[in-house]
Design an enzyme around this catalytic site. Sequence first.
Site, PDB file in Angstrom:
ATOM      1  CD  GLU A  68      -3.150  -0.453   0.177  1.00 56.15           C
ATOM      2  OE1 GLU A  68      -4.133   0.133   0.640  1.00 56.15           O
ATOM      3  OE2 GLU A  68      -2.987  -0.642  -1.053  1.00 56.15           O
ATOM      4  CD  GLU A 127      -3.546  -6.889   2.857  1.00 54.91           C
ATOM      5  OE1 GLU A 127      -2.836  -5.866   2.955  1.00 54.91           O
ATOM      6  OE2 GLU A 127      -3.365  -7.749   1.958  1.00 54.91           O
TER       7      GLU A 127
END
Length: 264
Positions: free
Chosen positions: A116, A136
């Site tokens: 990210e 995730e």
Amino acid sequence: MTNLELDTVTVTQQGAVATLTLNRPDARNACNAQMCRDLLTATDQLGRDDSVHVVLVRGAGKAFCAGMDIKENKSLSSSDMLGRRALGFSAYAAIERLPQAVIAVVHGPSFGGGCEIAAACDFVLASAEATFCYPEVGWGTVGATQRLPRLAGTRMAKELLFTGRVFDAAEAKEIGLVNHVYQPDMLDAAVAGMAQKIAAAQPLTVRLTKRCLDQGVETTREGAMAIELLAIDENLRQTNWKDALAGFGNAGAPKGAPTTGSQS
């Protein structure tokens, strides 16, 4: 000039190029709450520093960023975890909103939040030894659902998120997460060369071009053209654009630049 020594982040500046370093090497630069706060502090100062034309984002030690700090998160309640994730979102967005050109330099593992951070930069230059992963779903959480599909497309984003598989820099380049891949001993020279080339350009023009690109892709074509026209107007009013045009064809003009032609 920007130089900072924070708990988990350092910023150094050489000429017009600043380097923001994630500095938790013993934890593979895992992003904890303090790092999020330090990123907010660092980006706030960098964004207000007109002497900085280019920002490099790097990781200290053997990893770029191992993602969220799992050890820290294990102790959080559900409500605390939601706040912690929001803090991470704020930190990534602060990198994304920097007005300067921002280049992620990925030399090792870049997992979860590390991806990210890299995706929040304008583009990525990577070592051939870099690896990427979106774990995730495997961690029982949701994340990376917005920047990744905008870069790699929805189908590839689903594959990477659903499986959490590790992939190398060559594949990252193929699917659009990475711009260029270099052998480890060539990475620093390539980064320095590109940073200096961008830093030598008119800083306002680079900032306006970045603004047009970032805002334009999120609106209609007509809206994007309006954004660009406003940027052109600002650039004409605030830069020595006539001198820049006059330099075309001279010794100082970029190699390969045309000496005649029309401007869009």
